[in-house]
Design a protein around this motif. Structure first.
Motif, PDB file in Angstrom:
ATOM      1  N   CYS A 245     -10.738   2.080  13.700  1.00 33.35           N
ATOM      2  CA  CYS A 245      -9.796   2.876  12.903  1.00 33.35           C
ATOM      3  C   CYS A 245      -9.656   4.290  13.468  1.00 33.35           C
ATOM      4  O   CYS A 245      -8.555   4.837  13.516  1.00 33.35           O
TER       5      CYS A 245
ATOM      6  N   LEU B 135     -10.860  -1.039  -0.674  1.00 35.98           N
ATOM      7  CA  LEU B 135     -10.244  -2.329  -0.341  1.00 35.98           C
ATOM      8  C   LEU B 135     -11.178  -3.487  -0.696  1.00 35.98           C
ATOM      9  O   LEU B 135     -10.711  -4.563  -1.072  1.00 35.98           O
TER      10      LEU B 135
ATOM     11  N   GLU C  21       0.832  -1.205   0.000  1.00 38.04           N
ATOM     12  CA  GLU C  21       0.000   0.000   0.000  1.00 38.04           C
ATOM     13  C   GLU C  21       0.864   1.251   0.000  1.00 38.04           C
ATOM     14  O   GLU C  21       0.652   2.177  -0.790  1.00 38.04           O
TER      15      GLU C  21
ATOM     16  N   THR D  85      -4.705   5.531   6.525  1.00 37.66           N
ATOM     17  CA  THR D  85      -6.028   5.000   6.854  1.00 37.66           C
ATOM     18  C   THR D  85      -6.190   3.582   6.317  1.00 37.66           C
ATOM     19  O   THR D  85      -6.669   2.685   7.019  1.00 37.66           O
ATOM     20  N   ARG D  86      -5.797   3.366   5.072  1.00 37.76           N
ATOM     21  CA  ARG D  86      -5.887   2.027   4.477  1.00 37.76           C
ATOM     22  C   ARG D  86      -5.046   1.031   5.263  1.00 37.76           C
ATOM     23  O   ARG D  86      -5.473  -0.104   5.517  1.00 37.76           O
ATOM     24  N   CYS D  87      -3.842   1.447   5.656  1.00 29.65           N
ATOM     25  CA  CYS D  87      -2.969   0.554   6.422  1.00 29.65           C
ATOM     26  C   CYS D  87      -3.597   0.203   7.769  1.00 29.65           C
ATOM     27  O   CYS D  87      -3.502  -0.942   8.230  1.00 29.65           O
TER      28      CYS D  87
ATOM     29  N   LEU E 182      -4.793   9.089   3.432  1.00 29.05           N
ATOM     30  CA  LEU E 182      -5.538   7.950   2.885  1.00 29.05           C
ATOM     31  C   LEU E 182      -4.726   6.671   2.985  1.00 29.05           C
ATOM     32  O   LEU E 182      -5.247   5.607   3.310  1.00 29.05           O
ATOM     33  N   SER E 183      -3.427   6.779   2.697  1.00 30.07           N
ATOM     34  CA  SER E 183      -2.556   5.603   2.779  1.00 30.07           C
ATOM     35  C   SER E 183      -2.494   5.072   4.205  1.00 30.07           C
ATOM     36  O   SER E 183      -2.598   3.864   4.440  1.00 30.07           O
TER      37      SER E 183
ATOM     38  N   ILE F 259      -6.819   0.051   8.437  1.00 26.66           N
ATOM     39  CA  ILE F 259      -7.918  -0.885   8.170  1.00 26.66           C
ATOM     40  C   ILE F 259      -7.374  -2.297   7.999  1.00 26.66           C
ATOM     41  O   ILE F 259      -7.902  -3.265   8.566  1.00 26.66           O
TER      42      ILE F 259
ATOM     43  N   CYS G  80     -11.968   4.329   1.954  1.00 27.07           N
ATOM     44  CA  CYS G  80     -10.869   3.353   1.938  1.00 27.07           C
ATOM     45  C   CYS G  80     -11.398   1.923   2.074  1.00 27.07           C
ATOM     46  O   CYS G  80     -10.878   1.009   1.436  1.00 27.07           O
TER      47      CYS G  80
END
Length: 428
Positions: A386, A408, A127, A363-365, A360-361, A367, A404
């Motif tokens: 989160c 995913l 990611e 946040t994705r990590c 955003l990155s 999750i 996000c």
């Protein structure tokens, strides 16, 4: 000596652990990358010992693997080593004066792969790596496309094939974009009436194949809008099935600015340029007038005006002495501005696009971290968890978390429950 070699290997492992312990204390974010570089250097040193002095014996390689696997799968001051390794890669692959480990690039990249093999959660690495790659490519900050492609080939087999496909599409997009740009410039040369009067180029990205960038509508000044219109007309003629949407948050402009004592080239974002061009028609403008012209919110325009009137680069002057920017505050073009530099880089607004990409990155990590530990988790519970994990870093927005999550799901990292759509399942 019975089991003598194993005894030596055990002592070797204890020695590695003792050296690693000396660099293991990480106090804050500033020390995380220093820690990662030291760990990479230690890993390289002990691998060299085994290869050059210990006949590459498996017992010693296994000792290294055990120690560094333990380090590479435990969070470092709240950050995953997978993310730190991706940031390390970004340092290596960015155009700069020297390699971070003092080795040739190819050797360092091989070393990164050796460490990546030890990391269990490679998706976190992927990611962060893909987002860093996107920014290197878009801002021409990469050490070289061939080296980037070489690294991508090394990652095949280690990362999800869908992410590799994304990266391949990114390289392909840039090639097609370069060819299209050359065709557009030839078209303008052959059709002078199509010349917008400004040197202009656009990078064409395939929607869904690049990281999510901040989108907003911007009512551009006439000079800048004409560039978009001319290019769009050309593009629609050549690519009828496709449509364009401008990502202004990623745009940059070079402006020739005329001051009393000199003429300087200013490098800034598209939105900053849109503000500054307003002063061609008027020397004094209020925040409200700029908002009305550009159709942007007060919050966004205030940040743009602060960046253009900062003490580091005071191109605009604010009539009132307060730090906050109100709707009635008036700004003037600073005709007396000077600089020793021929190219002046205007400070970015506080909320610049790269930060939004990093948010955003991150946040994705977060999750992925939560879902990896939970395996199956409720949608709303995931959002709440989160928020708890991210609030010490920045103020998390529920809308961003949900964006996000949906991304995913569409990418196959998460699955909705078959019987309960409010449940999410981690898809390893």
């Amino acid at each position: 000596m019975p089991q003598g070699l194993k005894s030596v290997a055990d002592n070797f492992e204890q020695h590695i652990m003792a050296e690693v312990a000396l660099v293991k204390e990480v106090e804050d974010d500033a020390h995380k990358m220093i820690f990662m570089r030291k760990i990479m250097s230690l890993h390289r040193k002990f691998k060299t010992y085994v290869n050059d002095c210990l006949l590459e014996h498996d017992l010693f390689h296994e000792a290294i693997r055990r120690v560094f696997s333990g380090i590479c799968n435990v969070d470092i001051a709240g950050s995953s080593p997978a993310e730190l390794l991706a940031l390390f890669c970004n340092d290596v692959l960015k155009r700069k004066k020297e390699n971070v480990l003092g080795e040739d690039i190819e050797t360092t990249l091989e070393h990164v792969i050796e460490v990546l093999v030890l990391i269990e959660d490679k998706r976190l690495f992927a990611e962060s790596y893909v987002r860093s790659l996107a920014l290197r490519l878009l801002y021409d900050a990469s050490i070289g496309v061939e080296i980037e492609r070489s690294m991508m080939k090394r990652l095949k087999g280690l990362l999800d094939y869908r992410l590799i496909t994304k990266m391949e599409t990114m390289f392909k997009d840039l090639q097609i974009s370069s060819e299209t740009d050359a065709e557009y410039k030839e078209h303008v040369t052959n059709n002078p009436e199509e010349d917008p009067g400004i040197d202009f180029s656009m990078t064409l990205l395939s929607m869904g194949r690049w990281p999510s960038f901040k989108l907003f509508d911007l009512n551009l000044p006439e000079e800048m809008e004409r560039c978009i219109e001319k290019y769009s007309t050309f593009f629609r003629r050549e690519e009828k099935p496709k449509r364009l949407r401008c990502v202004y948050s990623m745009g940059t402009c070079d402006i020739d600015a005329h001051f009393e004592e000199t003429t300087l080239k200013l490098k800034m974002t598209t939105a900053q340029a849109a503000v500054l061009v307003q002063f061609n028609a008027s020397e004094r403008l209020s925040c409200q007038q700029i908002m009305d012209q550009l159709k942007l919110s007060h919050q966004v325009v205030a940040k743009l005006l602060r960046s253009l009137s900062s003490t580091n680069c005071q191109i605009l002057l604010k009539e009132s002495g307060t730090e906050e920017v109100s709707l009635t505050d008036v700004f003037l073009y600073n005709s007396k501005f000077t600089s020793k530099l021929e190219l002046v880089r205007v400070p970015l607004p506080c909320e610049k696009h790269i930060i939004s990409v990093d948010i955003l990155s991150t946040t994705r990590c977060a999750i992925i971290r939560v879902m990896k530990s939970r395996k199956v988790f409720g949608y709303e519970q995931l959002v709440t968890e989160c928020i708890n994990q991210l609030q010490h870093l920045f103020e998390p927005r529920i809308a961003n978390i949900k964006i996000c999550i949906e991304a995913l799901i569409s990418e196959g990292f998460l699955e909705r429950g078959k019987f309960d759509r409010k449940l999410l399942k981690y898809s390893p």
